[in-house]
Design an enzyme around this catalytic site. Sequence first.
Site, short mmCIF file in Angstrom:
data_model
loop_
_atom_site.label_atom_id
_atom_site.label_comp_id
_atom_site.label_asym_id
_atom_site.label_seq_id
_atom_site.Cartn_x
_atom_site.Cartn_y
_atom_site.Cartn_z
CG HIS A 1 5.55 -3.80 -1.28
ND1 HIS A 1 5.65 -4.27 0.00
CD2 HIS A 1 5.92 -2.50 -1.21
CE1 HIS A 1 6.07 -3.30 0.80
NE2 HIS A 1 6.24 -2.21 0.08
CB CYS A 2 0.76 -0.63 -2.88
SG CYS A 2 0.23 0.92 -3.61
N PRO A 3 3.98 0.86 -2.81
CG PRO A 3 5.44 1.84 -4.34
CD PRO A 3 4.48 0.73 -4.17
N GLY B 1 2.45 2.00 1.38
CA GLY B 1 3.49 1.55 2.31
C GLY B 1 3.25 0.18 2.88
CG ASN B 2 0.95 -3.12 4.49
OD1 ASN B 2 1.84 -3.97 4.58
ND2 ASN B 2 -0.14 -3.16 5.22
#
Lengths: 490, 143
Positions: A195-197, A200-201
């Site tokens: 999950h890549c902040p 944002g997804n």
Amino acid sequence: MKSREYQQIDPQAPPTPTQTPLPHHHQADGVDRRKEPRTPRRKWEVFPGRNRFFCDGRIMMARQSGVFPLTLGLIFLTSGLFFIFDCPFLVKHLTRCIPAIGGVLFVFVLITLLQTSFTDPGILPRATPEEAADIERQIDDTGNTSYRPPPRTKEVLINQQVIKLKYCFTCKMFRPPRTSHCSLCDNCVERFDHHCPWVGNCVGKRNYRFFYTFIVSLSFLTAFIFGCVTTHLALRAQGGKGLVFALQESPGRYPYMPNVFKLSLTHLFTAVELAICFFSVWSILGLSGFHTYLVASNLTTNEDIKGSWSGKTGEGVTNPYSHRNIFINCCSVLCAPMPPSLIDRRGFLPADESAQTSGVDIELPNLNNKSEINVCTQETKGLLESAALSPLLATSCPQGKPQTALSCPDNSPALKSDPSLELSQRRGQAHPNSKTYGSTSPLRTYTGLHKHKRASSHTARLTFDSHVSPDGDHGSKPKGHQGTKFATLH
Amino acid sequence: MAETHSLQDMRQQAAVAAKVFIQRDYTNGTMCQFQTKFPSELETKIDKQQFEETIRTLNNLYAEAEKLGSQSFIEGCLACLTAYAVFLCMETHYEKVLKRIAKYIQEQNDKIYAPRGLLLTDPIERGLRVIEITIYEDRSFTR
């Protein structure tokens, strides 16, 4: 206890909506469903995961956009400064190609970033109640008197490797291989990478190629800007003549400012660009290199961090998904046919199910803004409502919220069961499944670590280590957390 | 979809006796394949050969959808060069095959399954997890 859980699912019940009626996670701002209970509603409006939908379901992101605005801001800022302050100088002294190349790279980066952020990463829709009941029937009942139910796993043989498929308690299904449940988005994602902040997804099967293209083009862009800025400063610093020449060049821009300040302004912005690019280049180049390695070996970040195929967990295990050829691995990851989105965001709900869900909506909307802890309570209420409409096993609440582990189990799946017995059950369940990731809050861990992300490229892997591990193995992990907490309580 | 409406009509007119779920077969990896094992609930309803033929055809269609051929390679490279913007305008190879699959399932339902009081649900409606076969009580029901 197991029989109690089984009672919740009644396969003889009339068909219920494929998405559970828990609407309050995900609605995009501004649409008031209370005003339109009768118009046919789209499936994204009742999507049970923690996602945000825009443009009537065409665009989706994780509910927590993370630092996505910061990513966009930095890209725009750096590129903007580059085009305004460096390009004119370099066009005069070097070549016209520089803004052209910069422009192409910038557009490429922007498009791939937006595609990574707005595309469905490969979310698996949750199992329908009938499916869930069927799976429960198939799971071997080893004994109702057992205090601890056995861990729900299924073994399959893939390319002569034994792979364990875990049961996801939130989505009520056995997760396909390489699928993981993201605790932030509360969805099972196929070929879950991380999950890549920054975008944002989640990054999964469907948007991994966009993500990879994004980081590769971003590393080219930052390296290019870094090179241009260095060249710019070097040319300007070439003796006094260079500085004077520069001063004479730039009077048009700020006609009312003294020349000294004009130069300082240019230097200031150039220095800002240089700083941003310097830190970005190392971290992003490192990340691109890491992901190139993953693509070439057909691995996901999740598998690499857990060491699934490196022999740590067993002897002689090799990656069963690898094609043993770097070129074919790259093709299968980046050039394979684009799989479709499985969640049918823009499909319409059948009319009778819309009426059911709108009934639930009307009772719950005032709770939309409460904290995560209260969301569990809301969901329990919502579930009680829907249980009254159709006997439906409660979903999502506890496993999706590892931070609220203490309060959630009190409102856990088996609504009709005795809470204290439920606590013991979950503790019992925790032990066989608990992992060694510890009981710290995953959200806090990775947010903190991501602030250090730009510091060095070496942390790229470690960062993922800390933020990926809580996301993977979702079905069992929160139980591990809760088990640990219960151990301290009891 | 028109087929869904007609199938739903059928569903509403007859009572559902049971549902059988054909799970995914992961022995070849993450490719979309379904198990060809004949479920016991269907023994009295349909011929085993027919059932296996349907599942095998579906498996072949899904394999074709996910195949790494030269066409998909060219499509992938072209898409990459245009920053994947072509996906917004063009129908992908996978989607084309999914349409064929939907047509095939409707055909099978019309010719073979509906006369026997069965209904195949397109796996895409279940997230490609299962093939759901609904068994209807009213055996004399015909379309």
